[in-house]
Design a protein around this motif. Structure first.
Motif, PDB file in Angstrom:
ATOM      1  N   PRO A   1      14.914 -26.297   5.516  1.00 53.84           N
ATOM      2  CA  PRO A   1      16.105 -26.857   4.871  1.00 53.84           C
ATOM      3  C   PRO A   1      17.062 -27.335   5.962  1.00 53.84           C
ATOM      4  CG  PRO A   1      16.245 -24.481   4.934  1.00 53.84           C
ATOM      5  CD  PRO A   1      14.872 -24.814   5.433  1.00 53.84           C
ATOM      6  N   ASP A   2      18.057 -28.087   5.579  1.00 50.83           N
ATOM      7  CA  ASP A   2      19.040 -28.562   6.557  1.00 50.83           C
ATOM      8  C   ASP A   2      20.065 -27.488   6.895  1.00 50.83           C
ATOM      9  OD1 ASP A   2      18.278 -31.468   6.842  1.00 50.83           O
ATOM     10  OD2 ASP A   2      18.548 -31.360   4.669  1.00 50.83           O
ATOM     11  N   VAL A   3      20.357 -26.617   5.923  1.00 47.46           N
ATOM     12  CA  VAL A   3      21.318 -25.528   6.103  1.00 47.46           C
ATOM     13  C   VAL A   3      20.691 -24.254   5.550  1.00 47.46           C
ATOM     14  CG1 VAL A   3      23.617 -24.647   5.518  1.00 47.46           C
ATOM     15  CG2 VAL A   3      23.274 -27.111   5.857  1.00 47.46           C
ATOM     16  N   ALA A   4      20.852 -23.148   6.276  1.00 46.62           N
ATOM     17  CA  ALA A   4      20.316 -21.872   5.804  1.00 46.62           C
ATOM     18  C   ALA A   4      21.286 -20.754   6.130  1.00 46.62           C
ATOM     19  CB  ALA A   4      18.958 -21.581   6.430  1.00 46.62           C
ATOM     20  N   VAL A   5      21.438 -19.825   5.210  1.00 44.16           N
ATOM     21  CA  VAL A   5      22.264 -18.647   5.462  1.00 44.16           C
ATOM     22  C   VAL A   5      21.451 -17.659   6.294  1.00 44.16           C
ATOM     23  CG1 VAL A   5      21.543 -17.471   3.336  1.00 44.16           C
ATOM     24  CG2 VAL A   5      23.714 -16.866   4.409  1.00 44.16           C
TER      25      VAL A   5
END
Length: 429
Positions: free
Chosen positions: A84-88
């Motif tokens: 993904p482009d952003v991950a927690v």
């Protein structure tokens, strides 16, 4: 706070088992839609709020379960090139993900965002080897949730010390044989880590260029002996965690009238048992000497996984959901996320979280004071996942009287050291 200090953690120590190449980056092409992978509450609300107010690109939220499987999936995505482009990433897991080369180095693109918006103790949560690997979202100090109506009815007060807490538990059980004033989480190693931290433990550290592992240090064993006794006397109820169905069913029935958690539990409590509105309150957690002392139970940052195709847009979204007042209000206005913002300038946005359930109590002011009392010196290591699994797999045996918590810590110590050595990391005990 969880000091992941670049002054003591060398790049070689963190990346000896295949670290990230700081020069590599994803393709900086534009996109109509970027992906956001997260399990934290209100991620859907925040995504919708961003999409409503931003037209250059949109964000697609990928709902994923939390826990070890999440990080396994993230590592697999990096290897497969479909991240993904952003991950927690939770603070305790960050060193492990970094050591495996799972994240983009954000020093050049987000380093100033971190240094300009967060205090040093928060910056150090996302700083490893002198590099920035994520942008902090929240901090999570321990607090005590309690049924004020039950406490008032039986002339009880929130305890100041752990000795007071034992006495409280005895009074609760005497007042109602089915009720308990605390719980023992049989599948939550992170809560145990927080209690060890509060007691003065230091599970990870460094000596020169080597890691030091001390999961069964004296402060942690003191905490372990205390909780083993509470469990053996039946003074606390045993549940998987503070968020599983059995726990909330017990809360609904009045079988749990107080428990230790972090401020983020406030949203889950009010959304799960809304009919108990006005009956709950929040207090500081008991300490060993009666002086205010808390510890971090959770907290997370947002990162750009290695190989993300749209890192620039990813960072625009990350900045909005961590440092923009409107982004923070989106988290808190959902009513499910009661996180304490990591950025001090955004503390005023906590008014977006309605506290009617807690009879109007300013729970964020209490959480903020609790955060200020968190001891410094704690750090996470790259084997937090192995440590957590080793602990969680044995906690049920403590509840069943088959093991003591001290035994669990010793087993986790051995498993963690073995994992360090298996990764080729130098470790001293």
């Amino acid at each position: 706070m969880a000091l992941l200090s670049s002054a003591v953690v060398s790049v070689s120590a963190l990346t000896a088992c295949g670290g990230a190449d700081p020069g590599a980056s994803g393709t900086k092409s534009g996109a109509d839609v970027i992906t956001f992978r997260s399990f934290v509450k209100a991620s859907d609300v925040v995504t919708a709020a961003f999409n409503k107010t931003h037209k250059d690109f949109q964000v697609k939220w990928e709902n994923v379960p939390s826990g070890t499987d999440y990080y396994t999936k993230l590592a697999s995505s990096v290897k497969a090139g479909n991240v993904p482009d952003v991950a927690v990433v939770e603070y305790n897991q960050l060193p492990d993900v970094v050591s495996q080369g799972g994240l983009e180095d954000l020093t050049e693109t987000a380093g100033q965002v971190v240094t300009g918006n967060f205090p040093p103790q928060v910056q150090q949560l996302v700083t490893l080897g002198g590099k920035t690997w994520g942008v902090p979202r929240d901090v999570a100090p321990l607090v005590l949730f309690y049924r004020k109506d039950f406490y008032d009815k039986h002339d009880l007060e929130p305890p100041k010390t752990w000795d007071d807490y034992t006495k409280l538990l005895e009074k609760v059980k005497k007042a109602d044989s089915k009720a308990r004033g605390g719980i023992f989480a049989t599948a939550d190693a992170n809560l145990l880590a927080a209690l060890a931290w509060q007691a003065g433990g230091h599970w990870y550290g460094t000596e020169g260029q080597s890691w030091k592992v001390s999961i069964d240090d004296e402060p942690s064993k003191k905490m372990a002996a205390y909780w083993t006794e509470l469990v053996s006397k039946g003074l606390v109820g045993s549940y998987n965690s503070t968020s599983d169905d059995a726990f909330f069913q017990a809360v609904q029935k009045g079988e749990v009238v107080s428990y230790i958690c972090a401020n983020w539990c406030a949203g889950a409590l009010q959304s799960t048992v809304p009919d108990q509105k006005g009956k709950w309150a929040v207090a500081t957690v008991p300490s060993w000497d009666g002086q205010p002392t808390s510890a971090m139970f959770g907290g997370s940052a947002f990162t750009v996984p290695k190989g993300a195709k749209h890192p620039e847009q990813a960072l625009e979204f990350i900045k909005w959901i961590t440092t923009d007042p409107e982004g923070m209000k989106a988290w808190l206005s959902s009513g499910t996320s009661s996180m304490l913002p990591a950025a001090p300038a955004l503390l005023s946005t906590t008014s977006a979280f309605k506290t009617d359930f807690y009879d109007g109590q300013d729970i964020f002011a209490l959480a903020s004071k609790s955060y200020e009392s968190v001891p410094s010196g704690w750090m996470w290591g790259p084997s937090a996942g192995v440590t957590g699994t080793a602990i969680s797999d044995s906690l049920g045996k403590v509840a069943g009287g088959e093991m003591t918590l001290a035994d669990v810590l010793t087993s986790a110590q051995q498993a963690t050291v073995a994992d360090f050595k298996g990764r080729g990391l130098s470790v001293v005990q």
